[in-house]
Design an enzyme around this catalytic site. Structure first.
Site, short mmCIF file in Angstrom:
data_model
loop_
_atom_site.label_atom_id
_atom_site.label_comp_id
_atom_site.label_asym_id
_atom_site.label_seq_id
_atom_site.Cartn_x
_atom_site.Cartn_y
_atom_site.Cartn_z
N HIS A 149 50.52 32.36 25.73
CA HIS A 149 51.50 33.05 26.57
C HIS A 149 52.76 33.39 25.78
O HIS A 149 53.28 34.49 25.86
CB HIS A 149 51.92 32.15 27.74
N LYS B 214 46.27 28.53 45.69
CA LYS B 214 45.77 27.92 44.46
C LYS B 214 46.52 26.62 44.21
O LYS B 214 47.75 26.60 44.27
CB LYS B 214 46.01 28.88 43.28
N SER C 257 45.43 27.74 29.91
CA SER C 257 46.11 26.63 30.59
C SER C 257 45.10 25.59 31.07
O SER C 257 45.33 24.39 30.97
CB SER C 257 46.91 27.15 31.79
#
Lengths: 163, 163, 163, 163, 163, 163
Positions: C16, C40, C127
């Site tokens: 990122h 989520k 992630s």
């Protein structure tokens, strides 16, 4: 419902034959259409390719073999076909065929493209692989219809030796 | 921010034009760069391709057309460009362009590759498909910018007939 | 030109960060936008994710961090952004992001999605992989920005042990 | 020829409707079969999904809507269907559907799976995207059939607000 | 050369067994390693999965079954393994496994990941498909090793009925 | 265990070398097999390609270089090899190699194909990219083994100038 199954069939493989058999069960009539593409160099003439296809489809009553050298969308209109049949083996097939289906829809909105998949055991068979294996003298019996296997071997070995 | 949009443009399609318009909204200046690749046989000369692009981008003030026959990374340095623009239509595009982007980053770390996507309706349009359809006398009006459609048809039919 | 770089950043990785640095070189101003997605389950709260991003982008003058819990297309309009930035690592990313870009274009035609690729060495970092490795007590130092590595380890081990 | 078009249709989109219309042109009779999958949490009950499909296919004489909660291969035998229709939008669809087609062929060799593609403009539309956009109060009018758009909006907003 | 073949094996399929047999021909010793993943809900306990694997590999002298609940890279070091074996069936497998292989190389550079492919006829078989088919009372005999087929059917039907 | 690593190696890249080093750690003996393909035009003769490979693998005791102009399956039998090694860089590699692996298994069931992945930093390197960059006078030092870099540059520039 009349369906067209277009391709190069240079030469026809057991994978192609599998798709022809499946299409002949779904549609009333199937025209296997051999593309005469002037810009692509074929190993077999279009006459040879038609002849081999006629041999492997002998006895299939709703299947005909023709060759064409026009736009597929135009050939479909000429024949009165409502469906184009394509076989899918792999991702890369899918992407190309998908783009062709969208292009053909633009050119002739009355014809629908349907995709069939051949059996898993045929997924890795392509005409170019058959030619590559035969070119090195390998055994192609598992990859092409039995009744034409000898002719293809003779033809492809001759092709290589004459180069 | 100066961006370069490189390609063969053999010939320019409505998909290419879509990317040019999008890039011209994001970047201050866009150079559409026509690759003269000696090892690839083009249907249009690089002069013709530049001329067709100039016609379809006429009136777009921050867009210029140039041809180049060097490494893209070198051409970007020469022009002082910080960005390379590439259009993505499909998976196979992505994979190839991804490898090119990584290679170009090695060759010139100061230039960043950005990917734009054209509209879904342009996803299936490619220069080679345009040429294939035109070669069989099909209608390419939906696939190339209107103002150059006639020229391309004349040129591609001539190309075929002269073969 | 104002660009938005949206994502979950749960937590931010070196992949990122790589995209943020590249975007900040191309665009005048970059808003890193942390999605608060009620459906989520995140490992880090949106406040924690914003805080970690602020820490790793400290000193980058044209980068801001915000969280949002609306439609991306609406958030872009609200902020006056003309560009959405997305990072591409792999095929599966591409396909999903491609569909999202087309949907967002429908919802807000004035905003263009541009795709950047991170370096090859970051291609395998996500992630979820960071969380999986940290959950088993593995070493994540190569995968997250150094200045927040300790915090993430403490937080993810606590998360696991408290389950 | 009787064809079954199975799916979750949670809810039906314009992409699904496009496939139904195409299938109804090719096959004599089409059963749209709504899967009641106990292990998957749906946003709409199977009754609601059937009702919405009935509304959007009203007037299509050779299309029927049914729900089923058995193995697709068994449901096809029960109905006497020779064909399963699946829509393809993207690579990831293709791979999963391809594996399902091979599994179904094992379970019921008399049923053939055919794949149709929806128009390019529908390629990015999925039920989950519709739900995501509606959940944030976005405009889904371009993604679901007009005659059921209001119902879906009311239902999905209620779903979100009641969480 | 000691190789580890890790996975969930929930439950073991004929596709897994195919990979085990191939790996056992290439490597001196193969440890089939059953991952106990606390964050993933399995249909079979890790003890059951180990037991089923022991049954299907009975008589294979260089194959052992173990379960592990640590990082694969750490488990490989602990066992002194130099190779991780993974089976590839499809594109989506490939992408995920590719990222895992690169991550594992970072974590333990001394262990190499090698990929094997199962036969074409096993390409569409996955544990989740087996469970889905068995859950609807379908016939899974072609998808799981014969000697454990009955146990799996009993177990999966019970699982469904008890929900 | 004897493994064969076949390819064109036209010319060998650091990506190829990476795979050779990995294979040599796993297998007792590795034969790098240079394909003399009469139907493909190579930039380097097979003698040159063998010579370059010998140079970059000098000192690797269990690695040998040979050229072959037969079917890979036959060459493997002739050499008594039980394993074919292939490097995977990308999706498109995978699909093609997967089909080749299935074909080779048909032709010679005793030989198993194993896939290795090179490091992420080598993923974008291919022989054709090396030739393209060198053809425009670009710097290929990062893409080919150092000890042969000069030879390749001289050879590829000569190749271009003599055309």
């Amino acid at each position: 419902m009349l369906a067209i199954y277009p391709g190069s069939f240079d030469p026809v493989t057991v994978g192609h034959l599998d798709i022809i058999i499946r299409a002949a069960k779904i549609f009333d009539r199937v025209i296997v259409a051999v593309l005469q593409n002037p810009s692509k160099i074929a190993s077999f003439t279009s006459e040879e390719r038609v002849m081999l296809l006629r041999r492997v489809t002998a006895g299939m009553e709703n299947v005909e073999i023709e060759s064409f050298h026009s736009l597929l969308a135009d050939f479909a209109i000429e024949k009165g076909a409502q469906v184009i049949v394509k076989g899918l083996r792999a991702m890369s097939d899918f992407e190309y065929e998908f783009q062709m289906a969208l292009a053909n829809r633009h050119l002739n909105p009355d014809v629908e493209t349907v995709f069939l998949t051949s059996g898993a055991e045929n997924m890795f068979i392509s005409s170019s692989m058959v030619k590559q294996i035969a070119g090195f003298g390998g055994n192609i019996d598992a990859f092409v219809p039995m009744c034409i296997s000898e002719d293809i071997k003779i033809r492809l070995n001759r092709g290589v030796s004459s180069k």
